[in-house]
Design a protein around this motif. Sequence first.
Motif, short mmCIF file in Angstrom:
data_model
loop_
_atom_site.label_atom_id
_atom_site.label_comp_id
_atom_site.label_asym_id
_atom_site.label_seq_id
_atom_site.Cartn_x
_atom_site.Cartn_y
_atom_site.Cartn_z
N GLY A 149 38.47 44.67 27.42
CA GLY A 149 39.49 43.84 28.04
C GLY A 149 40.35 44.58 29.05
N TRP A 150 40.74 45.81 28.70
CA TRP A 150 41.59 46.57 29.60
C TRP A 150 40.86 46.88 30.90
CZ3 TRP A 150 40.01 51.29 31.31
CH2 TRP A 150 39.03 51.94 30.58
N ALA A 151 39.56 47.17 30.84
CA ALA A 151 38.80 47.49 32.06
C ALA A 151 38.64 46.24 32.93
CB ALA A 151 37.44 48.06 31.68
N ALA A 152 38.40 45.08 32.28
CA ALA A 152 38.27 43.84 33.03
C ALA A 152 39.58 43.51 33.74
CB ALA A 152 37.87 42.71 32.09
N ALA A 153 40.71 43.71 33.06
CA ALA A 153 42.01 43.44 33.66
C ALA A 153 42.27 44.41 34.82
CB ALA A 153 43.11 43.56 32.62
N LEU A 154 41.90 45.67 34.65
CA LEU A 154 42.11 46.66 35.69
C LEU A 154 41.27 46.33 36.93
CD1 LEU A 154 43.57 49.31 36.32
CD2 LEU A 154 41.57 50.52 35.43
N ILE A 155 40.01 45.96 36.72
CA ILE A 155 39.14 45.60 37.85
C ILE A 155 39.67 44.36 38.55
CG2 ILE A 155 36.83 44.79 38.45
CD1 ILE A 155 35.77 46.66 36.24
N THR A 156 40.11 43.37 37.79
CA THR A 156 40.66 42.15 38.38
C THR A 156 41.90 42.46 39.21
OG1 THR A 156 39.82 40.86 36.52
CG2 THR A 156 41.52 39.83 37.88
N ALA A 157 42.77 43.31 38.68
CA ALA A 157 43.98 43.70 39.42
C ALA A 157 43.61 44.44 40.70
CB ALA A 157 44.88 44.56 38.54
N ALA A 158 42.61 45.32 40.63
CA ALA A 158 42.18 46.05 41.82
C ALA A 158 41.60 45.10 42.86
CB ALA A 158 41.15 47.11 41.43
N LEU A 159 40.83 44.11 42.42
CA LEU A 159 40.28 43.12 43.36
C LEU A 159 41.40 42.32 44.03
CD1 LEU A 159 37.19 41.72 41.40
CD2 LEU A 159 37.17 43.06 43.52
N LEU A 160 42.37 41.88 43.25
CA LEU A 160 43.49 41.14 43.82
C LEU A 160 44.30 42.01 44.78
CD1 LEU A 160 44.73 39.12 40.72
CD2 LEU A 160 43.59 38.23 42.76
N GLY A 161 44.48 43.27 44.43
CA GLY A 161 45.18 44.19 45.32
C GLY A 161 44.44 44.38 46.64
N ALA A 162 43.10 44.49 46.56
CA ALA A 162 42.30 44.65 47.78
C ALA A 162 42.39 43.39 48.66
CB ALA A 162 40.85 44.94 47.42
N VAL A 163 42.35 42.22 48.04
CA VAL A 163 42.47 40.98 48.81
C VAL A 163 43.86 40.90 49.45
CG1 VAL A 163 42.59 38.46 48.60
CG2 VAL A 163 40.74 39.71 47.51
N ALA A 164 44.90 41.27 48.71
CA ALA A 164 46.26 41.25 49.26
C ALA A 164 46.39 42.23 50.43
CB ALA A 164 47.27 41.60 48.17
N TYR A 165 45.81 43.40 50.31
CA TYR A 165 45.86 44.39 51.38
C TYR A 165 45.12 43.88 52.61
CZ TYR A 165 45.62 48.89 53.73
OH TYR A 165 45.74 49.90 54.64
N PHE A 166 43.97 43.25 52.41
CA PHE A 166 43.19 42.68 53.51
C PHE A 166 44.00 41.59 54.22
CE2 PHE A 166 40.24 39.33 54.93
CZ PHE A 166 39.58 40.03 55.93
N LEU A 167 44.61 40.70 53.46
CA LEU A 167 45.40 39.63 54.06
C LEU A 167 46.62 40.18 54.80
CD1 LEU A 167 45.24 36.95 51.23
CD2 LEU A 167 44.04 36.93 53.42
N ARG A 168 47.23 41.22 54.24
CA ARG A 168 48.36 41.86 54.92
C ARG A 168 47.91 42.46 56.24
NH1 ARG A 168 49.82 46.88 55.66
NH2 ARG A 168 51.99 47.42 55.96
#
Length: 138
Positions: A72-91
Amino acid sequence: MDRSDHLEHLDKHLVEELAQVARETVRDELREQSRKRRRTAVLYAASGAVALYAGGALALAVGLALAAGLPGWAAALITAALLGAVAYFLRGLAHSGHRRHTPHHVLGGGPPATPPTGLGMPYPPMPDTRPDTPHHRA
């Protein structure tokens, strides 16, 4: 009271009535326009709130899909990293769109918009063609 005083009184009364009607008409029109804009603003706000919840549900779905094969912790970490990458791209997209409309002198390139004298007047534009000059005979 003679006839001219009576006509002046009627004219004054008519002007006051016309002014009142004009004020009411403008007030009603402004109310109608603000009502339409308020409705549009509420719909945009509701759309943004629903999109936020949709994004949260999507992030949860991605996390649960990853959790099927990972802790669970790895899935949450990967999901957070994906969301962070999308946010950085949109920025980055927003930032590059902002630079497109920013004058060159603000970004450090190109000539300044005002002359170095500090008078605040821009340089005069240069003509594309040479001006016609009269021929003088000496």
